[in-house]
Design an enzyme around this catalytic site. Structure first.
Site, PDB file in Angstrom:
ATOM      1  CD  GLU A  43      -1.920   1.331   3.124  1.00 52.73           C
ATOM      2  OE1 GLU A  43      -2.095   2.447   3.656  1.00 52.73           O
ATOM      3  OE2 GLU A  43      -2.078   0.258   3.727  1.00 52.73           O
ATOM      4  CB  THR A  71      -3.525   7.920   3.964  1.00 53.89           C
ATOM      5  OG1 THR A  71      -2.538   7.130   4.627  1.00 53.89           O
ATOM      6  CG2 THR A  71      -3.851   9.094   4.880  1.00 53.89           C
ATOM      7  CE  LYS A 131      -6.047   1.914   8.778  1.00 52.10           C
ATOM      8  NZ  LYS A 131      -5.254   2.859   7.974  1.00 52.10           N
TER       9      LYS A 131
END
Length: 214
Positions: A43, A71, A131
């Protein structure tokens, strides 16, 4: 949602490597170093300069790596990331517009949450994985307590994950872990020691594999 290559690979390996660096320089080299250590799910955070350009070029240059955008804070950024080549999306918070984009394009969404209410809300809204963030503050025991009443939710702790504590999170019920600052060591980057990143990736993969087999 039908399982994608990204979904299957995250479940298979149990590790997502996070690249968050202050410049776009050597993003490809960083990804290659992590892949050399066995890490196939990477990522790159959207607040990394040049993240979209990296995604555009990396899909052809790094065909064996499953690339995600992290993000991600809104639906517009999510769509831009997917059009650039991202194969999965990661958020720090529960953002329903990002889930909508993920579902529309058929890609996994790893949605950030902290409290039991947020975690359940993210799952019921259609998150592929939830998450649990910040894991460095919450710890493995917190994950274990969440996993007890909510065993159906695939939890992915993020924040402060290292080869030293990853096994604890896996044993606590995590389906995968996300590692960033420990994995992509800033000092090693400054010194150009990409082999150090490879070794950290290899060590983390081994730890997670052994914890899963135990």
């Amino acid at each position: 949602m039908q399982e994608t290559i990204a979904h299957e690979e995250i479940k298979r390996t149990g590790v997502i490597g996070i690249i968050r660096v202050p410049t776009a320089e050597d993003l490809i080299k960083i990804a290659e170093a992590l892949y050399a250590g066995g890490l196939t799910c990477i990522e790159v955070t959207m607040n990394t300069p040049g993240a979209l350009k990296f995604l555009e070029s990396a899909r052809s240059r790094l065909p064996n790596i499953v690339l995600g955008a992290g993000t991600v804070l809104d639906g517009i950024s999510a769509r831009e990331a997917l059009l650039a080549g991202a194969q999965f999306l990661v958020t720090p918070t529960v953002e329903l517009d990002i889930l909508e984009v993920a579902h529309r394009y058929g890609v996994p969404a790893v949605i950030g949450a902290m409290t039991p209410t947020e975690i359940l809300a993210a799952w019921e809204a259609g998150a592929t994985f939830v998450k649990v963030f910040p894991a460095s503050v919450l710890g493995p025991r917190y994950l274990q307590e969440i996993h007890g009443p909510l065993p159906q939710i695939p939890l992915v702790p993020t924040g402060g994950i290292t080869a030293e504590n990853a096994a604890e999170f896996i044993r606590a019920g995590a389906v995968a872990v996300c590692a960033g600052s420990w994995l992509v060591d800033r000092k090693a980057l400054i010194e150009g020691r990409y082999d150090a990143l490879t070794e950290r990736a290899r060590k983390l993969m081994e730890v997670v594999k052994k914890a899963r087999e135990a």
